[in-house]
Design a protein around this motif. Structure first.
Motif, PDB file in Angstrom:
ATOM      1  N   ALA A   1       0.830  -1.209   0.000  1.00 18.49           N
ATOM      2  CA  ALA A   1       0.000   0.000   0.000  1.00 18.49           C
ATOM      3  C   ALA A   1       0.864   1.259   0.000  1.00 18.49           C
ATOM      4  O   ALA A   1       0.516   2.267  -0.634  1.00 18.49           O
ATOM      5  CB  ALA A   1      -0.929  -0.002   1.214  1.00 18.49           C
ATOM      6  N   ILE A   2       1.977   1.223   0.694  1.00 12.73           N
ATOM      7  CA  ILE A   2       2.886   2.380   0.718  1.00 12.73           C
ATOM      8  C   ILE A   2       3.389   2.682  -0.686  1.00 12.73           C
ATOM      9  O   ILE A   2       3.402   3.835  -1.133  1.00 12.73           O
ATOM     10  CB  ILE A   2       4.059   2.108   1.682  1.00 12.73           C
ATOM     11  CG1 ILE A   2       3.560   2.065   3.130  1.00 12.73           C
ATOM     12  CG2 ILE A   2       5.136   3.182   1.534  1.00 12.73           C
ATOM     13  CD1 ILE A   2       4.571   1.514   4.118  1.00 12.73           C
ATOM     14  N   LYS A   3       3.776   1.644  -1.414  1.00 10.95           N
ATOM     15  CA  LYS A   3       4.262   1.832  -2.777  1.00 10.95           C
ATOM     16  C   LYS A   3       3.143   2.355  -3.682  1.00 10.95           C
ATOM     17  O   LYS A   3       3.365   3.227  -4.528  1.00 10.95           O
ATOM     18  CB  LYS A   3       4.812   0.513  -3.328  1.00 10.95           C
ATOM     19  CG  LYS A   3       6.071   0.026  -2.621  1.00 10.95           C
ATOM     20  CD  LYS A   3       6.538  -1.299  -3.201  1.00 10.95           C
ATOM     21  CE  LYS A   3       7.783  -1.822  -2.484  1.00 10.95           C
ATOM     22  NZ  LYS A   3       8.225  -3.134  -3.018  1.00 10.95           N
ATOM     23  N   THR A   4       1.950   1.809  -3.512  1.00 13.93           N
ATOM     24  CA  THR A   4       0.814   2.259  -4.323  1.00 13.93           C
ATOM     25  C   THR A   4       0.496   3.723  -4.039  1.00 13.93           C
ATOM     26  O   THR A   4       0.239   4.507  -4.953  1.00 13.93           O
ATOM     27  CB  THR A   4      -0.420   1.389  -4.049  1.00 13.93           C
ATOM     28  OG1 THR A   4      -0.109   0.021  -4.322  1.00 13.93           O
ATOM     29  CG2 THR A   4      -1.599   1.818  -4.908  1.00 13.93           C
ATOM     30  N   ALA A   5       0.498   4.099  -2.773  1.00 12.29           N
ATOM     31  CA  ALA A   5       0.200   5.483  -2.400  1.00 12.29           C
ATOM     32  C   ALA A   5       1.240   6.446  -2.964  1.00 12.29           C
ATOM     33  O   ALA A   5       0.896   7.549  -3.415  1.00 12.29           O
ATOM     34  CB  ALA A   5       0.130   5.611  -0.879  1.00 12.29           C
ATOM     35  N   GLU A   6       2.490   6.049  -2.936  1.00 11.37           N
ATOM     36  CA  GLU A   6       3.548   6.898  -3.507  1.00 11.37           C
ATOM     37  C   GLU A   6       3.274   7.167  -4.981  1.00 11.37           C
ATOM     38  O   GLU A   6       3.383   8.308  -5.456  1.00 11.37           O
ATOM     39  CB  GLU A   6       4.902   6.218  -3.339  1.00 11.37           C
ATOM     40  CG  GLU A   6       5.441   6.236  -1.915  1.00 11.37           C
ATOM     41  CD  GLU A   6       6.744   5.465  -1.784  1.00 11.37           C
ATOM     42  OE1 GLU A   6       7.082   4.713  -2.733  1.00 11.37           O
ATOM     43  OE2 GLU A   6       7.415   5.612  -0.752  1.00 11.37           O
ATOM     44  N   ALA A   7       2.932   6.123  -5.722  1.00 13.52           N
ATOM     45  CA  ALA A   7       2.662   6.278  -7.149  1.00 13.52           C
ATOM     46  C   ALA A   7       1.413   7.121  -7.385  1.00 13.52           C
ATOM     47  O   ALA A   7       1.379   7.968  -8.296  1.00 13.52           O
ATOM     48  CB  ALA A   7       2.498   4.894  -7.796  1.00 13.52           C
ATOM     49  N   ALA A   8       0.385   6.915  -6.580  1.00 20.94           N
ATOM     50  CA  ALA A   8      -0.854   7.675  -6.738  1.00 20.94           C
ATOM     51  C   ALA A   8      -0.637   9.157  -6.461  1.00 20.94           C
ATOM     52  O   ALA A   8      -1.164  10.026  -7.167  1.00 20.94           O
ATOM     53  CB  ALA A   8      -1.925   7.116  -5.807  1.00 20.94           C
ATOM     54  N   LEU A   9       0.147   9.458  -5.431  1.00 19.55           N
ATOM     55  CA  LEU A   9       0.391  10.856  -5.070  1.00 19.55           C
ATOM     56  C   LEU A   9       1.230  11.579  -6.116  1.00 19.55           C
ATOM     57  O   LEU A   9       1.145  12.811  -6.238  1.00 19.55           O
ATOM     58  CB  LEU A   9       1.065  10.923  -3.698  1.00 19.55           C
ATOM     59  CG  LEU A   9       0.128  10.668  -2.513  1.00 19.55           C
ATOM     60  CD1 LEU A   9       0.918  10.453  -1.238  1.00 19.55           C
ATOM     61  CD2 LEU A   9      -0.847  11.837  -2.351  1.00 19.55           C
ATOM     62  N   ASP A  10       2.024  10.857  -6.862  1.00 19.90           N
ATOM     63  CA  ASP A  10       2.772  11.478  -7.958  1.00 19.90           C
ATOM     64  C   ASP A  10       1.827  12.034  -9.021  1.00 19.90           C
ATOM     65  O   ASP A  10       2.124  13.039  -9.673  1.00 19.90           O
ATOM     66  CB  ASP A  10       3.717  10.460  -8.609  1.00 19.90           C
ATOM     67  CG  ASP A  10       4.955  10.201  -7.765  1.00 19.90           C
ATOM     68  OD1 ASP A  10       5.251  11.031  -6.882  1.00 19.90           O
ATOM     69  OD2 ASP A  10       5.604   9.157  -7.976  1.00 19.90           O
ATOM     70  N   ILE A  11       0.667  11.376  -9.174  1.00 15.42           N
ATOM     71  CA  ILE A  11      -0.304  11.784 -10.191  1.00 15.42           C
ATOM     72  C   ILE A  11      -1.370  12.705  -9.605  1.00 15.42           C
ATOM     73  O   ILE A  11      -1.801  13.664 -10.242  1.00 15.42           O
ATOM     74  CB  ILE A  11      -0.972  10.546 -10.819  1.00 15.42           C
ATOM     75  CG1 ILE A  11       0.097   9.614 -11.408  1.00 15.42           C
ATOM     76  CG2 ILE A  11      -1.970  10.951 -11.905  1.00 15.42           C
ATOM     77  CD1 ILE A  11      -0.451   8.290 -11.886  1.00 15.42           C
ATOM     78  N   TYR A  12      -1.793  12.416  -8.383  1.00 12.63           N
ATOM     79  CA  TYR A  12      -2.861  13.183  -7.733  1.00 12.63           C
ATOM     80  C   TYR A  12      -2.347  13.744  -6.399  1.00 12.63           C
ATOM     81  O   TYR A  12      -2.671  13.224  -5.333  1.00 12.63           O
ATOM     82  CB  TYR A  12      -4.079  12.296  -7.489  1.00 12.63           C
ATOM     83  CG  TYR A  12      -4.689  11.720  -8.745  1.00 12.63           C
ATOM     84  CD1 TYR A  12      -5.525  12.479  -9.548  1.00 12.63           C
ATOM     85  CD2 TYR A  12      -4.428  10.398  -9.125  1.00 12.63           C
ATOM     86  CE1 TYR A  12      -6.088  11.951 -10.698  1.00 12.63           C
ATOM     87  CE2 TYR A  12      -4.982   9.861 -10.273  1.00 12.63           C
ATOM     88  CZ  TYR A  12      -5.814  10.641 -11.058  1.00 12.63           C
ATOM     89  OH  TYR A  12      -6.371  10.122 -12.193  1.00 12.63           O
ATOM     90  N   PRO A  13      -1.554  14.803  -6.442  1.00 12.38           N
ATOM     91  CA  PRO A  13      -0.929  15.313  -5.211  1.00 12.38           C
ATOM     92  C   PRO A  13      -1.856  16.130  -4.321  1.00 12.38           C
ATOM     93  O   PRO A  13      -1.430  16.558  -3.240  1.00 12.38           O
ATOM     94  CB  PRO A  13       0.216  16.178  -5.751  1.00 12.38           C
ATOM     95  CG  PRO A  13      -0.289  16.661  -7.079  1.00 12.38           C
ATOM     96  CD  PRO A  13      -1.103  15.531  -7.642  1.00 12.38           C
TER      97      PRO A  13
END
Length: 353
Positions: A257-269
């Protein structure tokens, strides 16, 4: 429309999160009832459901019109999969307090587990009555009608949604999901010819729809696989990130989940819920020093969110700032987060897993 599906995330996904949000309800002013009630809550937290149920039923002998106690009895039975007993108890709670949102939400979750979509749609009507400005409830009511095979009622629900909140891409996609399946009383071939080419779902939409369907059925690993398939493609819809994170947390896949959240925040900050998910995953993975700035970011975007405030208090407490943690927990309660666990944290001034 970027929405947090308050009901589906909590209602069609994670029952435990729903049960954590019961508001405090005044009890009859007797010492015995208070003693029995808190004993029941303690036993419920410890998963000693037999003793909890015994305490709650003793209260009903003293105060047979105590809606909060019927609610607790419903939860105890729901967790043991005693669905008939849970249904009888929550019906009594809603009859005694018809305007308590949390009681109706538990009833909706109960009917979801039973698969009674007609009854669930009726409960969503009550939730719409109480919270008419929440579009999630309108979407979920139409979804319930669809699962019950009542496409006409579902489309009426979408019409009501558009009239109240305006058009949106999500609403258009929801309507396409209905029309692409054909009308019950129309010729199947005519319907296919009419809809083919103008309202067929894209491959991504089909995968998302399958993921949502598996999620609602309780197949979390299967649903997660569908959302990950979407995210591995060229399109990265926000909903796929949100649902993938939600499921990973439910499955306790915290590092993933940490890795997924990092990737998501790169797109939707600028999405508060993504910072919250990141902070929650880090907190559950015992990385509380890293969780702190993320939960702060969530609160910068949504300062009055009681769920975020409670997590902020949790992280502060674990990091050693116990006095400030209690302050944040009290803010969470004032913001409307009335969970039993939160009340116990404030009362006992300690962090609870």
């Amino acid at each position: 429309m970027k929405r947090l599906k308050v009901l589906l995330l909590m209602l069609l996904g994670s029952a435990s999160a729903l049960f954590a949000q019961k508001p405090a309800v005044p009890l009859a002013d007797t010492a015995m009832i208070k003693v029995l009630f808190f004993a029941g809550l303690r036993d419920k937290l410890n998963e000693d459901y037999s003793r909890a149920n015994e305490s709650f039923n003793k209260i009903l002998q003293l105060d047979p019109k105590n809606a909060a106690v019927y609610y607790e009895i419903a939860i105890v039975n729901y967790r043991q999969n005693n669905l008939y007993e849970a249904e009888m108890a929550i019906k009594k709670a809603t009859a005694l307090e018809t305007n308590n949102t949390w009681y109706w939400m538990l009833m909706a979750e109960l009917y979801k587990r039973k698969g009674d979509m007609n009854a669930m749609a009726g409960v969503l009507n009550q939730l719409i009555r109480l919270s008419p400005d929440k579009p999630d409830y309108y979407f979920d009511r139409s979804n319930a009608y669809l699962m019950a095979g009542k496409t006409a009622e579902a489309m009426k629900g979408y019409d009501e949604l558009e009239k109240k909140f305006g058009a949106s891409d999500e609403l258009a996609r929801a309507r396409r999901r209905v029309t692409s399946g054909g009308k019950i009383n129309a010729s199947a071939e005519e319907e296919r010819n009419e809809e083919r080419g103008k309202s067929e779902l894209t491959a991504v939409e089909q995968t998302m729809l399958l993921g949502e369907s598996l999620y609602k059925k309780g197949d979390l690993p299967g649903a997660l696989a569908q959302f990950k398939t979407v995210l591995e493609g060229e399109e990265h819809p926000y909903r796929a990130w949100e649902q993938a994170l939600n499921i990973q947390l439910l499955l306790k896949h915290y590092k993933e989940a940490i890795k997924t959240a990092e990737a998501a925040l790169d797109i939707y900050p600028n999405q508060a819920i993504l910072y919250y998910f990141m902070a929650l995953a880090l907190h559950q993975d015992n990385q509380n020093s890293l969780a702190l700035p993320h939960v702060k970011s969530a609160l910068q975007l949504d300062a009055d969110n009681g769920i975020y405030l409670e997590l902020y208090g949790d992280v502060l407490f674990v990091n050693g700032d116990k006095e400030r943690a209690v302050v944040e927990w009290k803010k969470a309660k004032a913001a409307g987060n009335g969970s039993e666990k939160l009340n116990k944290k404030i009362y006992e001034r300690k962090y609870l897993e």
